[in-house]
Design a protein around this motif. Structure first.
Motif, short mmCIF file in Angstrom:
data_model
loop_
_atom_site.label_atom_id
_atom_site.label_comp_id
_atom_site.label_asym_id
_atom_site.label_seq_id
_atom_site.Cartn_x
_atom_site.Cartn_y
_atom_site.Cartn_z
N LEU A 1 0.65 -1.39 -0.13
CA LEU A 1 -0.02 0.08 0.02
C LEU A 1 0.64 1.19 -0.01
O LEU A 1 0.60 2.50 -0.54
N PHE A 2 2.35 1.12 0.69
CA PHE A 2 2.84 2.31 0.63
C PHE A 2 3.53 2.51 -0.79
O PHE A 2 3.66 3.67 -1.06
N SER A 3 3.88 1.30 -1.39
CA SER A 3 4.27 1.42 -2.82
C SER A 3 3.23 1.99 -3.70
O SER A 3 3.55 2.84 -4.60
N ALA A 4 2.00 1.61 -3.69
CA ALA A 4 0.96 2.03 -4.21
C ALA A 4 0.65 3.61 -4.30
O ALA A 4 0.33 4.29 -5.04
N GLY A 5 0.93 3.90 -2.91
CA GLY A 5 0.73 5.41 -2.42
C GLY A 5 1.66 6.35 -3.21
O GLY A 5 1.15 7.19 -3.54
N ALA A 6 2.88 5.96 -3.29
CA ALA A 6 3.95 6.48 -3.88
C ALA A 6 3.65 6.66 -5.14
O ALA A 6 3.92 8.02 -5.92
N ALA B 1 -1.80 -0.51 -8.51
CA ALA B 1 -1.78 -1.62 -8.11
C ALA B 1 -1.11 -2.64 -8.72
O ALA B 1 -0.15 -3.41 -8.20
N ALA B 2 -0.61 -2.47 -10.21
CA ALA B 2 0.33 -3.20 -10.97
C ALA B 2 1.75 -2.96 -10.25
O ALA B 2 2.28 -3.81 -10.44
N GLY B 3 1.98 -1.70 -10.43
CA GLY B 3 3.36 -1.14 -9.80
C GLY B 3 3.54 -1.95 -8.27
O GLY B 3 4.98 -2.55 -8.03
N ALA B 4 2.62 -2.00 -7.25
CA ALA B 4 2.80 -2.39 -6.22
C ALA B 4 2.88 -3.93 -6.28
O ALA B 4 3.97 -4.38 -5.49
#
Lengths: 304, 226
Positions: free
Chosen positions: A145-150, A179-182
């Motif tokens: 979720l932190f990755s998706a948020g970034a 979602a894909a990147g995370a």
């Protein structure tokens, strides 16, 4: 924040040997003045809300407040578990959970805007189904979720994340990219691969208009969340397989800005065009207006 | 940067169906409640633009009422807020207006309780983020993202210096300020957003400053009031 583009984010990650999640968490704590632990707990609580909504929606037959939608998540979940389904069962589950969370949203249930309420199904669809499939713990999902948020933070500040500003590409498109990147990072991919996944995903939704029937977050928003979850899985697989976004992702985000800015008002959440103005769309709007004339609580209408 | 942090992207946790028409409306209701500083007895809400067209389908009426009751954006009582308001003796009225508004999602709230009253206008700008644009007839802008001080005072030299000195002495950093006045040397108002929480004793001292008429302190991140 130490980054304002995905390129800068990838450079910071590489230089410090850290994941997108690590960088986002550090910068978030610096920005808010709260500890990393406090921010982690807040995000973990949000993940709890997402899981609850997915679990609730997938078995619910409750209709939305307007009565227009409801029960599709359950239908899709049941169908995609049988051997005739074209989707592999966990992909079907991602789609079903995405529909489920969006239906919970439409029926005034509790969700997390990711990045908006209209696109709140994509990330939980991908995350909760992947967690069940790969046996990940909640803390692993919070990282995601932190990755998706970034990723969303960069898209939002360089382009947009609301349908009223940039069409559905800005809401569902952004959610799919996030979602894909995370997911790439959760599966052990590099920050560079995650960034490619975002670009690959965004290219597939460029130009998507926001045309909700009656202005409600239901038709076609709910099914677009379902398709969005499947597209996010596909984009993550492409990137992990080594496919690169030939047009750098930051440039794709600029195209989203260009296309969204050129979109007429009629296609940006006003319900004045697109699916909302089809003969059936207009009939639904007429019917809703009729129902609205008999409200439960006394209301005065149109005093200027 | 329009979006400041990760939780403006992932979040808020909220009751659906729309971050701008529902979650944003709850927050605007909470700001209005904060301005009144007591339980509202009567509330009048006017919806403009897109809110006027779709407030019913999005439950915006329920959401604003929930905010007036002090609920948070993810409170599961939001769908029942009108009944809860009625039981607690709050009268809520809704109107729509076709007067053009600055933003497609604009609403105005007028509250009263005994001899207290307040009015504010705000916009829901997307993703559950809000912008207040008017308080008690003053053109004041703030977001509700930070601890916020709204000071009504007389337009006199030194009022702002005295206020900022109090904040400085308490080591509270000011992130943003906005000032408006109705007339030179007349009624004026100042909004101050700060990075840290404002101590209670500071509010007490600020109320005693010369030319200060009233002080309101709003902290939406401090959680919902009961």
């Amino acid at each position: 924040m130490r980054f304002s583009s995905l390129k800068e984010l990838a450079v910071v990650c590489e230089k410090e040997g850290k994941s997108i999640c690590d960088i986002m968490l550090e910068d978030q704590a610096a920005e808010s003045g709260r500890s990393k632990e406090q921010e982690w707990e807040k995000m973990k609580a949000y993940y709890g809300i997402m899981k609850d909504a997915a679990a609730k929606g997938i078995v619910s037959e409750k209709t939305s407040r307007s009565g227009l939608t409801g029960g599709d998540a359950k239908r899709v979940h049941e169908y995609t578990r049988n051997p005739d389904a074209s989707l592999e069962p966990f992909t079907g589950l991602a789609m079903a959970y995405a529909l489920a969370v969006s239906e919970v949203n439409a029926s005034m249930g509790r969700i997390v805007a990711t990045p908006t309420a209209g696109s709140c199904g994509v990330i939980p669809g991908v995350f909760v189904s992947s967690q069940e499939r790969f046996g990940w713990d909640d803390d692993h999902m919070v990282k995601g979720l932190f990755s998706a948020g970034a990723i969303g933070y960069i898209i939002a500040n360089n382009s947009f994340i609301s349908g009223a500003e940039g069409g559905c590409q800005a809401e569902i498109g952004s959610a799919i990219g996030m979602a894909a990147g995370a997911l790439v990072e959760l599966k052990g991919g590099t920050p560079a691969q995650a960034v490619h996944a975002v670009g690959l995903a965004l290219k597939n939704t460029l130009g998507l208009i926001c045309d909700p029937v009656g202005g409600l977050v239901e038709i076609p928003c709910i099914v677009r969340n379902g398709f969005g979850a499947v597209n996010a899985l596909a984009a993550a697989d492409m990137a992990l397989a080594g496919v690169r976004s030939a047009i750098p992702t930051d440039e794709v985000i600029q195209v989203m800005l260009e296309v969204g800015s050129a979109m007429p008002d009629t296609h940006r959440e006003t319900a004045m065009g697109g699916l909302a103005q089809t003969p059936t769309g207009k009939e639904i709007i007429r019917q809703l207006a009729k129902d609205r004339k008999k409200p439960a609580v006394s209301k005065k209408e149109d005093t200027k | 940067m329009r979006f400041k942090d990760v939780f403006s992207i992932i979040g808020p946790g909220m009751i659906g169906p729309s971050s701008s028409h529902t979650a944003g409306a709850v927050l605007l209701g909470r700001v209005a409640r904060g301005l009144l500083e007591t339980e509202p007895i009567e509330a009048e809400i006017i919806f403009y633009g897109s809110l006027a067209a779709t407030y019913s389908g999005h439950g915006t009426d329920l959401a604003v009422t929930a905010g007036l009751l002090g609920f948070d954006t993810d409170d599961e009582r939001i769908p029942e807020s009108l009944e809860i308001a009625e039981l607690s003796g709050m009268t809520v009225g809704f109107q729509t207006s076709s007067v053009p508004a600055v933003h497609p999602n604009t609403l105005q709230i007028k509250l009263s309780s005994g001899n207290r009253g307040c009015q504010m206008t705000g916009c829901s700008i997307g993703g559950g983020n809000i912008e207040v644009i008017e308080v008690n007839g003053f053109d004041l802008k703030f977001t509700g993202n930070y601890p916020t001080l709204i000071v009504e005072h007389t337009d006199q030299p030194g009022v702002l210096a005295n206020l900022t000195r109090l904040l400085s002495e308490a080591s509270v950093n000011i992130g943003y300020m906005d000032v408006d006045r109705k007339a030179r040397q007349g009624h004026a108002a100042t909004v101050i957003e700060t990075d840290g929480l404002i101590p209670k004793e500071l509010l007490g001292k600020a109320k005693l400053l010369s030319h200060v008429r009233s002080i309101h302190y709003i902290d939406l991140n401090g959680g919902a009031s009961e």
